[in-house]
Scaffold this motif. Structure first.
Motif, short mmCIF file in Angstrom:
data_model
loop_
_atom_site.label_atom_id
_atom_site.label_comp_id
_atom_site.label_asym_id
_atom_site.label_seq_id
_atom_site.Cartn_x
_atom_site.Cartn_y
_atom_site.Cartn_z
N VAL A 12 0.86 -1.18 0.00
CA VAL A 12 0.00 0.00 0.00
C VAL A 12 0.90 1.22 0.00
N SER A 13 0.61 2.18 -0.85
CA SER A 13 1.46 3.36 -0.94
C SER A 13 1.40 4.19 0.34
N VAL A 14 2.52 4.83 0.65
CA VAL A 14 2.58 5.70 1.82
C VAL A 14 1.57 6.84 1.69
N PHE A 31 -10.13 0.55 6.74
CA PHE A 31 -8.94 0.70 5.89
C PHE A 31 -8.30 -0.66 5.62
N HIS A 32 -8.15 -1.47 6.67
CA HIS A 32 -7.54 -2.79 6.50
C HIS A 32 -8.42 -3.71 5.66
N PHE A 43 -0.79 -7.93 2.90
CA PHE A 43 -0.24 -6.74 2.25
C PHE A 43 0.73 -6.07 3.22
N GLN A 44 1.47 -5.09 2.74
CA GLN A 44 2.41 -4.39 3.60
C GLN A 44 2.35 -2.89 3.38
N ILE A 54 3.61 -5.56 8.02
CA ILE A 54 2.94 -6.59 7.23
C ILE A 54 1.62 -6.94 7.91
N PHE A 55 0.53 -6.83 7.16
CA PHE A 55 -0.81 -7.15 7.67
C PHE A 55 -1.29 -8.42 6.97
#
Length: 444
Positions: A12-14, A31-32, A43-44, A54-55
């Motif tokens: 995911v972009s900053v 969001f998650h 994703f991370q 890392i999620f």
């Protein structure tokens, strides 16, 4: 926007993270969930030049980290640093050899055979607290269950060796420290103000006061000849391999952690269960029938518990839908790989238990409350108490307490039907919000 790194974990972009930061601060779950739905089960997020966050909602990844390769993953600083600041170095906040030594020492006190001795104490505390339930008017049930869970832990630890004012003070301090910790974690940019403004020092002083109360109780118990057979006696009797007992400061650390871990998650789970029962009146009637039959045939409380499998299924399903510990986080000790995914040394890995428990790949009609699914023997990804060597040591205590509580509540009351959706407040644990229910006396 999504960038795919060569370690096969979508990123995911900053920019997207910061664009949603205000909403994440308020409630990170949408969001998650959105990222999982778009990018898959793992994703991370990379913030600056630090290690990735890392999620994952992949249960096999969770089992790998929490069980099969648990030695490569340690607790996060949230537990070992932030929580330890208020609770000391007990089971929940310790790592390495110290944790292993404490776990081995304390585990026998929470064995089912030992807990059986506490069932009458637990039930007595429950019966006293549910007298606070007012009928024929909407009431917020969470404060009642919160008091019930705290009182149950206190009475199981100390029997009658503590007075009401001491109990109230300990509960106030425990909950004040928790609220302060939430503020620190949710508003890290105010860390300087919490420090220099004295808020952290104020709450640490409160914890020092709590330790003083506990120290007096422990000292009084040591001077007495007769035994209470409660958890304090069990902890005082516990011996390390060299024959030594716990030092006093370590004992106080473990007691503070039992207060914190032993009441908040339980009160959350009981409240969510009551909310679900309000929306499913037929489930209430099944519980009432089961409990009355169990009490008519059982000879002791353990037999009553064993004769209430449906009531247990209801609680298990409630914790599937609303897991109080809705995420589990770890930090990697060394570089690691799992199914093509590279986990660099020092990475934070967060498992979204809320999403694991509602994953369509593993659960049929995951958004629907179906208690009977837990009567089946089929193994499913289910982590309400964690997993592996660090699985919650008090899981049996919590289940016994919750089954007895729901059994007594439904035996005495009917919960009026409520239609609107259940509100949640994701903090350190998943908390209920606006849990207003209306009760009426059940006619026997």
């Amino acid at each position: 926007m999504m960038v795919r790194e060569n370690n096969n974990i979508p990123t995911v972009s900053v920019f997207r993270f910061y664009a949603n930061s205000r909403q994440i601060l308020k409630n990170p779950l949408p969001f998650h969930i959105n990222n999982f739905n778009k990018l898959g089960d793992t994703f991370q997020i990379k913030l600056g030049f630090g290690k990735p966050l890392i999620f994952s909602r992949d249960p096999q990844f969770a089992e790998y980290v929490l069980q099969r390769n648990h030695k490569n993953y340690k607790k996060s600083p949230i537990q070992t640093k932030d929580m330890a600041k208020y609770l000391g170095k007990g089971l929940l906040t310790s790592e390495g050899e110290h944790w292993r030594k404490q776990r081995k020492l304390i585990q026998p006190a929470f064995h089912k055979k030992q807990l059986e001795k506490l069932l009458e104490t637990i039930k007595s505390a429950i019966l006293f607290e549910i007298q606070k339930i007012k009928t024929e008017q909407p009431i917020d049930i969470f404060p009642i269950f919160n008091d019930l869970a705290f009182q149950t832990v206190v009475k199981s630890l100390f029997s009658s060796a503590i007075n009401k004012s001491e109990i109230n003070r300990l509960q106030h301090i425990t909950e004040a420290a928790q609220k302060m910790l939430v503020r620190e974690l949710r508003q890290p940019y105010l860390g300087w103000w919490f420090h220099w403004g004295g808020a952290i020092r104020k709450h640490q002083n409160l914890v020092t006061e709590a330790r003083g109360i506990l120290k007096k109780i422990v000292s009084d118990r040591r001077q007495r000849e007769n035994r209470e057979g409660d958890l304090l006696d069990m902890l005082l009797d516990a011996r390390y391999e060299d024959g030594k007992a716990m030092e006093e400061e370590q004992l106080l650390d473990e007691i503070l952690i039992l207060f914190t871990a032993g009441h908040e998650t339980t009160s959350n789970a009981l409240t969510f269960t009551a909310e679900l029962l309000a929306r499913n009146p037929e489930v209430q009637e099944k519980i009432a029938s089961e409990v009355m039959e169990a009490e008519n045939t059982a000879t002791d409380l353990m037999q009553v518990l064993k004769s209430c499998p449906y009531t247990q299924n209801v609680i298990e399903e409630s914790m599937r839908l609303y897991p109080p510990a809705y995420f589990i986080d770890r930090k990697s000790v060394e570089d690691d790989y799992f199914e093509g995914k590279f986990v660099p040394k020092g990475s934070s890995v967060l498992f979204a238990i809320y999403e694991v428990h509602q994953h369509r790949k593993h659960w049929e009609k995951p958004e629907t409350f179906i208690p009977q699914r837990f009567s089946e023997n089929e193994k499913r990804p289910y982590f309400p108490f964690g997993a592996g060597p660090r699985k919650c040591i008090g899981n049996n205590f919590a289940m016994y307490e919750m089954i007895l509580t729901i059994a007594e509540v439904i035996k005495q009351f009917k919960i009026d039907y409520k239609e609107e959706s259940i509100k949640i407040n994701p903090l350190i644990t998943l908390k209920p919000k606006d849990a207003f229910l209306q009760f009426k006396k059940r006619e026997l």
